[in-house]
Design a protein around this motif. Structure first.
Motif, PDB file in Angstrom:
ATOM      1  N   ASN A 168     114.341  83.788  17.612  1.00 61.62           N
ATOM      2  CA  ASN A 168     113.027  83.895  16.592  1.00 61.62           C
ATOM      3  C   ASN A 168     112.013  84.378  17.424  1.00 61.62           C
ATOM      4  OD1 ASN A 168     112.561  81.424  18.333  1.00 61.62           O
ATOM      5  ND2 ASN A 168     112.180  80.216  16.809  1.00 61.62           N
TER       6      ASN A 168
ATOM      7  N   THR B 143     122.645  88.452  16.751  1.00 58.11           N
ATOM      8  CA  THR B 143     120.676  88.249  16.326  1.00 58.11           C
ATOM      9  C   THR B 143     120.177  88.619  16.725  1.00 58.11           C
ATOM     10  OG1 THR B 143     121.161  85.649  16.085  1.00 58.11           O
ATOM     11  CG2 THR B 143     121.822  87.161  14.157  1.00 58.11           C
TER      12      THR B 143
ATOM     13  N   SER C 225     112.129  89.312  18.223  1.00 60.41           N
ATOM     14  CA  SER C 225     111.988  90.674  17.000  1.00 60.41           C
ATOM     15  C   SER C 225     111.190  91.983  17.250  1.00 60.41           C
ATOM     16  CB  SER C 225     112.063  90.001  15.580  1.00 60.41           C
ATOM     17  OG  SER C 225     110.897  89.324  15.249  1.00 60.41           O
TER      18      SER C 225
ATOM     19  N   PHE D  97     119.459  89.146  22.544  1.00 60.50           N
ATOM     20  CA  PHE D  97     120.124  88.675  21.224  1.00 60.50           C
ATOM     21  C   PHE D  97     121.152  87.579  21.961  1.00 60.50           C
ATOM     22  CE2 PHE D  97     119.404  92.930  21.544  1.00 60.50           C
ATOM     23  CZ  PHE D  97     118.896  93.506  20.434  1.00 60.50           C
TER      24      PHE D  97
ATOM     25  N   LEU E  71     114.909  90.723  13.251  1.00 56.97           N
ATOM     26  CA  LEU E  71     115.762  89.265  13.425  1.00 56.97           C
ATOM     27  C   LEU E  71     117.895  88.664  13.610  1.00 56.97           C
ATOM     28  CD1 LEU E  71     113.288  86.535  12.421  1.00 56.97           C
ATOM     29  CD2 LEU E  71     113.581  87.029  14.434  1.00 56.97           C
ATOM     30  N   SER E  72     117.456  89.942  12.708  1.00 52.05           N
ATOM     31  CA  SER E  72     118.723  89.980  12.162  1.00 52.05           C
ATOM     32  C   SER E  72     120.143  90.814  13.155  1.00 52.05           C
ATOM     33  CB  SER E  72     119.616  90.885  11.029  1.00 52.05           C
ATOM     34  OG  SER E  72     119.240  91.884  10.857  1.00 52.05           O
ATOM     35  N   GLY E  73     119.016  91.119  13.775  1.00 53.09           N
ATOM     36  CA  GLY E  73     119.748  92.412  14.779  1.00 53.09           C
ATOM     37  C   GLY E  73     119.345  93.343  14.651  1.00 53.09           C
ATOM     38  N   ARG E  74     119.621  93.898  13.691  1.00 52.75           N
ATOM     39  CA  ARG E  74     119.532  95.204  13.085  1.00 52.75           C
ATOM     40  C   ARG E  74     118.414  95.757  13.675  1.00 52.75           C
ATOM     41  NH1 ARG E  74     117.668  97.690   7.526  1.00 52.75           N
ATOM     42  NH2 ARG E  74     118.064  99.798   7.870  1.00 52.75           N
TER      43      ARG E  74
ATOM     44  N   ASP F 186     126.277  85.874  17.874  1.00 49.03           N
ATOM     45  CA  ASP F 186     126.764  86.799  16.394  1.00 49.03           C
ATOM     46  C   ASP F 186     125.956  88.129  16.907  1.00 49.03           C
ATOM     47  OD1 ASP F 186     123.926  85.426  16.344  1.00 49.03           O
ATOM     48  OD2 ASP F 186     124.387  84.680  14.612  1.00 49.03           O
TER      49      ASP F 186
END
Length: 101
Positions: free
Chosen positions: A63, A60, A66, A55, A88-91, A58
């Motif tokens: 690359n 995320t 995920s 992580f 990739l957004s960290g969700r 920010d």
């Protein structure tokens, strides 16, 4: 404070740390150990990616981080299976339609 050489194997537990020198391993005296966790052998946890999850500041992930966790009951007495996806957004989201090996 050590990790398996294979980042796809999570069944023994995991280590979460700040990687101050960005070398991908926990260095006592340099990095800060945030959490380490072992789990009972009644569960099988695998990661779909061949790289560790990293992580960014920010929230995320980089690359290559995920992927999907597959969490299965290793006793075969029940068919408990859950999935966890990290994009990739960290969700992070759960997935219940998982088939265990």
């Amino acid at each position: 404070t050590t990790c398996a050489a294979d980042p796809t194997l999570w069944s023994q537990g995991w280590v979460i740390f700040t990687d101050e020198n960005s070398n991908g391993v926990f260095d006592a005296g340099v990095d800060t150990l945030r959490r380490s966790q072992t789990i009972e052998s009644i569960a099988s946890i695998t990661w779909s990616n061949s790289t560790p999850i990293v992580f960014q500041g920010d929230g995320t992930v980089n690359n290559t981080s995920s992927g999907n966790f597959l969490i299965c009951d290793s006793l075969t007495t029940s068919k408990i299976a859950r999935g966890v996806t990290i994009n990739l957004s960290g969700r992070v989201r759960s997935a219940n339609s998982v088939v265990c090996p």
